[in-house]
Design a protein around this motif. Structure first.
Motif, PDB file in Angstrom:
ATOM      1  N   SER A  56      57.942  35.598  -1.628  1.00  0.00           N
ATOM      2  CA  SER A  56      58.186  34.312  -2.279  1.00  0.00           C
ATOM      3  C   SER A  56      57.477  33.189  -1.535  1.00  0.00           C
ATOM      4  N   PRO A  57      57.256  32.060  -2.199  1.00  0.00           N
ATOM      5  CA  PRO A  57      56.675  30.902  -1.506  1.00  0.00           C
ATOM      6  C   PRO A  57      57.530  30.423  -0.330  1.00  0.00           C
ATOM      7  N   ILE A  58      58.859  30.561  -0.435  1.00  0.00           N
ATOM      8  CA  ILE A  58      59.729  30.122   0.656  1.00  0.00           C
ATOM      9  C   ILE A  58      59.588  31.061   1.858  1.00  0.00           C
ATOM     10  N   ALA A  59      59.389  32.345   1.599  1.00  0.00           N
ATOM     11  CA  ALA A  59      59.140  33.275   2.709  1.00  0.00           C
ATOM     12  C   ALA A  59      57.858  32.898   3.432  1.00  0.00           C
ATOM     13  N   ALA A  60      56.826  32.527   2.671  1.00  0.00           N
ATOM     14  CA  ALA A  60      55.566  32.090   3.290  1.00  0.00           C
ATOM     15  C   ALA A  60      55.778  30.829   4.115  1.00  0.00           C
ATOM     16  N   LYS A  61      56.599  29.933   3.605  1.00  0.00           N
ATOM     17  CA  LYS A  61      56.909  28.701   4.340  1.00  0.00           C
ATOM     18  C   LYS A  61      57.649  29.014   5.641  1.00  0.00           C
ATOM     19  N   SER A  62      58.518  30.028   5.618  1.00  0.00           N
ATOM     20  CA  SER A  62      59.271  30.388   6.818  1.00  0.00           C
ATOM     21  C   SER A  62      58.366  31.004   7.875  1.00  0.00           C
ATOM     22  N   VAL A  63      57.313  31.683   7.453  1.00  0.00           N
ATOM     23  CA  VAL A  63      56.330  32.211   8.409  1.00  0.00           C
ATOM     24  C   VAL A  63      55.672  31.059   9.158  1.00  0.00           C
ATOM     25  N   TRP A  65      56.864  28.036   9.569  1.00  0.00           N
ATOM     26  CA  TRP A  65      57.877  27.379  10.409  1.00  0.00           C
ATOM     27  C   TRP A  65      58.062  28.147  11.712  1.00  0.00           C
ATOM     28  N   THR A  66      58.184  29.459  11.614  1.00  0.00           N
ATOM     29  CA  THR A  66      58.428  30.288  12.793  1.00  0.00           C
ATOM     30  C   THR A  66      57.236  30.257  13.750  1.00  0.00           C
ATOM     31  N   PHE A  67      56.037  30.350  13.197  1.00  0.00           N
ATOM     32  CA  PHE A  67      54.821  30.301  14.016  1.00  0.00           C
ATOM     33  C   PHE A  67      54.756  29.000  14.814  1.00  0.00           C
TER      34      PHE A  67
END
Length: 456
Positions: A56-63, A65-67
């Motif tokens: 999902s786009p939110i999963a990509a956003k969380s990547v 954020w975490t990085f």
């Protein structure tokens, strides 16, 4: 006399060693309970990134954020490890109702689609209901009585298990392969009782077996309150009909990543101690306990050791795995790269059981001496609430490393409330206790410190 001196010296060295470790663990704990960023990081992850279903786009956003967060925390190195992940979409809110012709009564049910389920027809699916309590019941009814029906697996958690994970293990098979097995007998849809013991109106999602032969049927979970109502209505009217409407679909795989940050070891940089959790989460809530807690538990290692002035002898590697919930592709990618690059892990720990009060660590050791060595640390960890380091540990994202000669650990907090929230809309930030979360992170950091100092 010489023997007595030797024994006295040995005792003294052990005492002072234990005392030095107690002082360091107290220093670690003080940091986590007063200065750590665990709770605030969890707030950011769950509110800024939100529900992080892989692909999902939110999963990509969380990547992203975490990085960025790992860089800000002071990691020596942060990098992304590619993996292809499935992209299943729930669609609009599911609806379900059951109608009794005998009673001329219709009741609405709180349900949610299971991961990888297909949609119903656009105008919904209506069929008679069959209730079973086991796969044996299903097989005994056979194709003649199952074909064309919607099957309800009315299988409850066993309340006699102290560890609720045991009850989950006994029932999750109905979520995983219930639709597959019912479809072989001609069923047109499946409902499973949510994998929980708490009687509320929140249904629990989770992944199901993906039938690549084209026999996938719509499948959903029902809340425990409505699951009981459904079973009671069927008892009074075996001809009751269920109407189910779901709009989910499976899209092509997406590019995604594990996020990896590390502190380089000062003496044995080639020896890796891995700690991690999974970054993805189901889409009903925001994955605060499952597994936002595990992400912030382990990510804090990158900041804490530097803040207290401890220089690890070995490389401390933190991994935010992607796609644990519906595919395990992140764990697969990591294990394959580890094998290819001949990475030398001496231990790998996963936190994926929520942010509750610490109880124990589990360990799947390469050999018995490794387990005995780890058990010697139990007294040092006892003040933090760790009652034991027991045999049997690991996690879905790290289990494949066992065959590469890696000692596996799992962090085990109190399990009594975990499956009240697991995979539901209720798994959100406000249901995580700050102190419990921080104390769990302190336990993990203390164990990592001991592994780093002594090896296994």
């Amino acid at each position: 006399m010489n023997k007595l001196i030797f024994i006295t010296l040995l005792f003294s060295l052990n005492y002072f060693g234990q005392n030095a470790d107690s002082i360091m663990i107290k220093k670690i704990t003080d940091y986590y309970l007063s200065e750590s960023q665990c709770y605030e990081n969890l707030r950011e992850l769950t509110t800024l990134a939100g529900p992080r279903l892989s692909g999902s786009p939110i999963a990509a956003k969380s990547v992203d954020w975490t990085f960025n967060k790992m860089k800000k925390m002071g990691a020596d190195t942060v990098f992304l490890q590619p993996c292809k992940v499935p992209h299943w979409v729930r669609g609009s809110k599911e609806t379900c109702s059951v109608f009794s012709k005998k009673k001329q009564k219709r009741i609405s049910l709180d349900v949610c689609a299971l991961g990888f389920s297909i949609a119903t027809p656009a105008n919904g699916l209506t069929s008679r209901l069959v209730v079973v309590s086991s796969f044996d019941d299903l097989e005994k009814l056979g194709k003649e009585k199952i074909s064309g029906k919607i099957v309800y697996y009315n299988v409850a958690f066993n309340p006699k298990n102290i560890r609720t994970g045991a009850s989950y293990g006994e029932t999750v098979k109905y979520r995983w392969e219930g639709a597959y097995r019912a479809s072989q007998l001609g069923a047109v849809g499946v409902i499973v009782r949510s994998m929980s013991s708490v009687k509320d109106d929140f249904p629990h999602t989770g992944t199901m077996k993906l039938d690549t032969n084209g026999r996938q049927i719509p499948a959903c979970a029902v809340s425990l309150v409505d699951g009981d109502a459904l079973a009671e209505l069927f008892k009074s009217d075996p001809d009751a009909e269920v109407t189910l409407k779901m709009n989910c679909k499976l899209l092509p795989d997406e590019d995604s990543y594990n996020v990896i940050g590390e502190i380089r070891g000062s003496e044995f940089p080639e020896e890796i101690i891995l700690a991690g959790g999974h970054l993805d989460a189901w889409d009903l809530g925001t994955g605060a306990h499952d597994d936002g807690a595990g992400i912030v538990h382990t990510m804090e290692l990158l900041r804490s050791f530097k803040q207290i002035g401890y220089k690890p002898r070995r490389t401390i590697r933190v991994v935010a795995f992607m796609n644990e919930e519906n595919g395990g592709r992140g764990g697969d990618a990591y294990a394959a790269t580890s094998l290819k690059n001949n990475w030398k892990h001496i231990a790998a720990l996963e936190s994926d059981a929520g942010g509750f009060t610490p109880r124990s660590f589990g360990m799947s050791a390469v050999n018995s001496s490794n387990l005995l060595n780890a058990k010697k640390w139990s007294s040092l960890l006892f003040p933090l609430g760790i009652m034991a380091i027991h045999e049997g540990g690991g996690g879905a994202d790290i289990d494949d490393l066992k065959s590469q000669g890696v000692n596996l650990f799992s962090y085990n907090p109190d399990s009594q409330r975990y499956f009240d929230l697991h995979h539901t809309a209720n798994d959100k930030f406000e249901n995580v206790n700050k102190r419990e979360l921080e104390l769990g992170a302190a336990c993990i950091a203390s164990l990592v410190y001991l592994i780093d100092k002594y090896g296994l």
